[in-house]
Scaffold this motif. Structure first.
Motif, short mmCIF file in Angstrom:
data_model
loop_
_atom_site.label_atom_id
_atom_site.label_comp_id
_atom_site.label_asym_id
_atom_site.label_seq_id
_atom_site.Cartn_x
_atom_site.Cartn_y
_atom_site.Cartn_z
N ALA A 108 0.84 -1.20 0.00
CA ALA A 108 0.00 0.00 0.00
C ALA A 108 0.88 1.25 0.00
CB ALA A 108 -0.91 -0.01 1.22
N ARG A 109 0.51 2.21 -0.83
CA ARG A 109 1.29 3.46 -0.93
C ARG A 109 0.33 4.65 -0.87
NH1 ARG A 109 5.85 2.10 -5.63
NH2 ARG A 109 6.05 -0.12 -5.13
N GLU A 134 9.74 5.78 -6.29
CA GLU A 134 8.55 6.04 -5.49
C GLU A 134 7.29 5.39 -6.05
OE1 GLU A 134 7.91 9.96 -3.92
OE2 GLU A 134 9.97 10.57 -4.42
N LEU A 135 7.20 5.28 -7.38
CA LEU A 135 5.96 4.82 -7.98
C LEU A 135 6.07 3.49 -8.73
CD1 LEU A 135 4.55 8.19 -9.44
CD2 LEU A 135 4.18 7.17 -7.18
N GLY A 136 7.27 3.02 -8.97
CA GLY A 136 7.45 1.78 -9.72
C GLY A 136 7.69 0.58 -8.84
N GLN A 137 7.78 -0.58 -9.48
CA GLN A 137 8.15 -1.81 -8.78
C GLN A 137 8.59 -2.83 -9.83
OE1 GLN A 137 4.66 -3.26 -6.73
NE2 GLN A 137 3.79 -4.18 -8.57
N HIS A 475 6.01 -1.11 -13.90
CA HIS A 475 7.26 -1.82 -13.60
C HIS A 475 8.25 -0.77 -13.12
CE1 HIS A 475 8.86 -0.53 -17.56
NE2 HIS A 475 7.64 -0.82 -18.00
N ASP A 476 9.55 -1.01 -13.26
CA ASP A 476 10.49 -0.07 -12.65
C ASP A 476 11.59 0.41 -13.59
OD1 ASP A 476 11.83 -2.48 -12.81
OD2 ASP A 476 12.57 -2.46 -10.75
N TRP A 477 11.37 0.27 -14.91
CA TRP A 477 12.34 0.84 -15.85
C TRP A 477 12.05 2.34 -15.93
CZ3 TRP A 477 16.56 -1.32 -17.99
CH2 TRP A 477 17.22 -0.60 -19.01
#
Length: 805
Positions: A108-109, A134-137, A475-477
């Motif tokens: 949760a963010r 902060e917003l990717g994963q 994603h996190d790219w």
């Protein structure tokens, strides 16, 4: 739940991936001026051919496909190789050993997006890596498209090297690949095609001397979760390849039936799973395949593919081979034959790889031959990779030889999937958009969850890239993970389908619900810019370039386009007055993303940050010029767009050059558009005429075909413009079968750069405006009657037009 099977045969029984298919979309384009039985173009302008087998899959193999099933043909003699694909064979998704979350945040963010927006308000620019933190994963269980392996045809007495008479060919007018060679005074022929009506890949080996056909059929795969068995049948042999992907348990099956003809012909099933044919005059096979994928959120699973695959292969094997081929050719020509382009080409008797190597982009009829072939090849590839009943064309269309293809051979939705369908409407292949429509519709359910959980809003959203399992999150790219505008852009094709075809029922049932929910997302997520009080997208990122800001030009232009289209549709359908008022008020406050900067450029960002020395391949801030319709030629914004485009230069990857063809055509600079086409052919096209990023990426093929149409016919501003960007290289010529918005099929003849004859066949009754120097004042408006053809002819009295039923 439904089952994926490789073509129309299984679908007709209700066991296809998307259920039963219909003969045509509800608002299929008018084709009254085209006969499916019409003769195909001359072979030199509708065939790719080579004097040697393919050695490299990406550069040389020749593609066939029926939308769901595909193969690439190598033409190797001692062991013919067909590399196979089934479009729904994907790892990842539900059941993946890695775990799958649709890209939604696993933790949760609360307030994360608001915090980034606040920082953008104060700092104006944020580093992409910081925003991604902060917003990717990282992705989990995203998966990739998988090769279905290879079918090998081992020919024991074939020559080790190609003889002098060898020819490998792909006839794109008939969608048949052939291999011809002579060995020991026997002429051998192989032919392969992928049939949409019968849902199979078929192939035949024959020779002009009896009992001269012998081969062993075997299947190989780089994966170890494939099991191969074979058995004899009453009329030949059957090979079965079956298994479940180790990653996610997706079940798949391939069946191949072989029939041999000749007095002493035999088919033998061997203990190793191979089939052997001996002493045949000719032998042929049919191949069907499928998986238990279904586009049903959240499980994405249907029935075991075995019954549907068995039915498809048995039904086809029960036919006569010639009947199968004839039905396939009729089906393909009914689509491919709608459009003919003549730019005074002259095809020399040289193979296609040499034609490409010799190409200069100059004034010769030989160069024109390659350009005309490349245009039609794009149409061929769209037919082969996008038919009703399967997934849409992906980054490689349908063809993939790898278990780990580039970018997963997925659906990038920050331009690539959309570009695949740019030529569909205007190049008279509207039926090809049915898989796209279905795919976008299937994204709504997971996209609603992402919108609610990540943004706390209504509507639906998808970011930069997605897969068949509803990946709508992130994603996190850092430079390619955040693009919530993608859903808005995806809806544009649906509205364009309505603008071309005019079916209000299609608008009501298919396009508008998707558009409306995408608009609701942005009605909830636009934010007031403290700099000037306008509504902006924030954080926004101009693909794949620069820093995160608020109100990047592309973001604003896409949202403006969505809200404008949705408002138009709401008015057409008489939808909620309250929604229409909200859309009107939001558009009045929305920053449109159009600003002219300090050196005369169209700004990429809201602040004047553009560098005139920047040669980045993306020119995303020209979306409003193409594929949008906010920038019209002749105005200040068009002039600024030209400054930006000139500064970026003519370089870039294949898809980037293809987009630039369309940009320059929209700016009415046909010579520059043609120069971009020539550069794409010279430096971004492989010997088999596939586009290369590099590596191979099919969107460049489709974008270039779209660009050719844009040079000859435009209608985005509700005026049918004849030859708006004709290049000097195409001084004389003709085209027939192009489609214009408003429901018109258009044919054009021209000489010395000027139209000499225009025909327009209406599929709807409505007022149409046509712009051409054939008209008395350069433009005419008529009330077109559905089914009638209107003709303007320079050889009649000036300005006269004839009308025929």
């Amino acid at each position: 739940m439904t089952t994926a099977v490789g073509g129309a045969a299984g679908l007709a029984l209700g066991s296809g991936v998307f259920g039963p298919i219909q003969a045509a979309v509800a608002d299929a384009p008018d084709t009254s001026d085209v006969s499916a039985a019409a003769p195909p173009p001359s072979p030199g302008l509708s065939s790719l051919w080579y004097t040697a087998p393919a050695d490299d899959w990406e550069r040389e193999a020749l593609p066939i496909g029926n939308g769901a099933l595909g193969a690439t043909v190598f033409g190797t003699l001692a062991s013919e190789r067909l590399q196979l694909n089934e479009k729904t064979l994907w790892t990842g998704g539900p059941g993946s050993v890695q775990g799958y979350d649709h890209g939604n945040w696993r933790d949760a963010r609360p307030g994360a997006i608001t915090a980034v927006q606040d920082r953008v308000d104060t700092a104006t620019r944020l580093d992409p890596e910081a925003v991604a933190d902060e917003l990717g994963q990282p992705k989990s269980g995203y998966g990739a498209h998988q090769t279905l392996g290879d079918l090998h045809i081992d020919v024991p007495d074939a020559p080790a090297t190609p003889p002098d008479t060898y020819r490998r060919e792909l006839d794109i007018a008939d969608a048949v690949a052939t291999v011809l060679y002579t060995h020991q005074q026997v002429r051998h022929r192989r032919e392969f095609f992928a049939s949409y009506p019968d849902g199979v890949i078929a192939g035949r080996l024959s020779a002009d001397r009896p009992a001269s056909v012998a081969f062993a059929l075997r299947h190989t795969s780089p994966r170890d979760d494939f099991t191969v068995t074979s058995a004899t049948t009453g009329a030949g042999g059957r090979m079965t390849v079956r298994g479940a992907l180790a990653d996610n348990g997706l079940r798949f099956e391939v069946q191949i039936r072989v029939r041999a003809h000749g007095k002493g012909a035999t088919v033998t099933a061997n203990s190793d799973g191979t089939l052997t044919v001996t002493a045949a005059d000719s032998a042929w096979f049919v191949l069907a395949a499928g998986t238990d994928y279904a586009d049903a959120y959240p499980d994405y699973r249907g029935e075991d593919p075995h019954p549907a695959v068995t039915h498809a292969v048995d039904a086809a094997a029960g036919e006569q081979y010639d009947a199968l081929m004839a039905r396939h050719i009729r089906d393909h020509r009914a689509l491919f034959g709608r459009v003919a382009l003549d730019v005074r080409a002259e095809a020399p008797d040289i193979p296609t790889d040499q034609l490409l190597a010799d190409y200069t982009g100059g004034p010769t009829a030989t160069d024109r031959a390659l350009e005309a072939l490349y245009f039609q090849y794009g149409r061929y590839l769209l037919i082969a990779s996008s038919r009703p009943g399967s997934l849409p064309a992906n980054l490689q269309g349908l063809w993939n030889n790898s278990t780990s293809p580039p970018w997963s051979a997925d659906y990038h939705v920050n331009i690539n999937l959309q570009m695949n369908y740019w030529p569909a409407e205007a190049a008279n292949l509207a039926e090809a958009t049915a898989p796209y429509d279905r795919f976008v519709e299937a994204l709504r359910a997971p996209g609603r969850r992402t919108a609610k959980e990540m943004f706390g809003s209504r509507g639906w959203v998808v970011h930069n890239e997605t897969n068949p399992y509803g990946f709508t999150g992130v994603h996190d790219w850092a430079t390619a993970f955040w693009f919530p505008e993608a859903a808005a852009w995806l809806t544009q094709q649906l509205y364009e389908h309505y603008r071309f075809g005019g079916s209000v029922e299609y608008l009501r049932s298919t396009a508008y619900p998707v558009m409306k929910e995408a608009a609701e997302f942005w009605l909830d997520n636009l934010r007031t810019d403290p700099r000037d009080g306008t509504l902006v997208v924030t954080p926004s990122y101009s693909p794949e370039h620069g820093d995160f800001t608020a109100g990047a030009a592309m973001s604003q232009q896409i949202v403006h386009d969505l809200l404008t289209n949705t408002l138009e549709a709401a008015r057409t359908l008489g939808d909620s007055p309250a929604l229409r008022a909200e859309l009107e008020n939001t558009l009045a406050r929305l920053d449109p993303g159009l600003r002219i900067g300090s050196w005369g450029q169209l700004q990429e960002w809201k602040a004047d940050l553009d560098d005139p020395k920047d040669g980045h391949r993306h020119v995303s801030h020209l979306y409003a010029l193409h594929p949008g319709r906010l920038i019209e030629p002749g105005g200040a914004w068009a002039d600024a767009a030209k400054v930006s485009l000139t500064a970026r230069g003519d370089g870039g990857t294949g898809w980037s050059k293809a987009w630039k063809i369309n940009f320059w055509a929209r700016l009415r600079d046909g010579d520059h558009a043609h120069r971009m086409l020539a550069d794409q052919l010279k430096s971004s096209t492989l010997p088999n005429l596939w586009d290369t990023h590099p590596p191979f990426q099919i969107d460049g093929n489709f974008g270039a075909t779209s660009g050719v149409v844009e040079m000859l016919l435009q209608s985005q501003y509700d005026v049918i413009e004849i030859l708006p960007a004709l290049p000097a290289a195409w001084r004389d010529g003709s085209v027939r079968g192009l489609r214009a918005r408003g429901g018109a099929t258009v044919g054009i003849e021209w000489a010395d750069g000027r139209a000499t004859r225009v025909t327009l066949t209406a599929s709807r009754t409505r007022r149409l405006t046509v712009r051409s120097d054939l008209m008395p004042d350069g433009e005419t408006t008529l009330k077109a009657i559905a089914g009638r053809t209107y003709v303007w002819d320079a050889w009649r009295a000036e300005g006269a037009a004839s009308e025929g039923a």
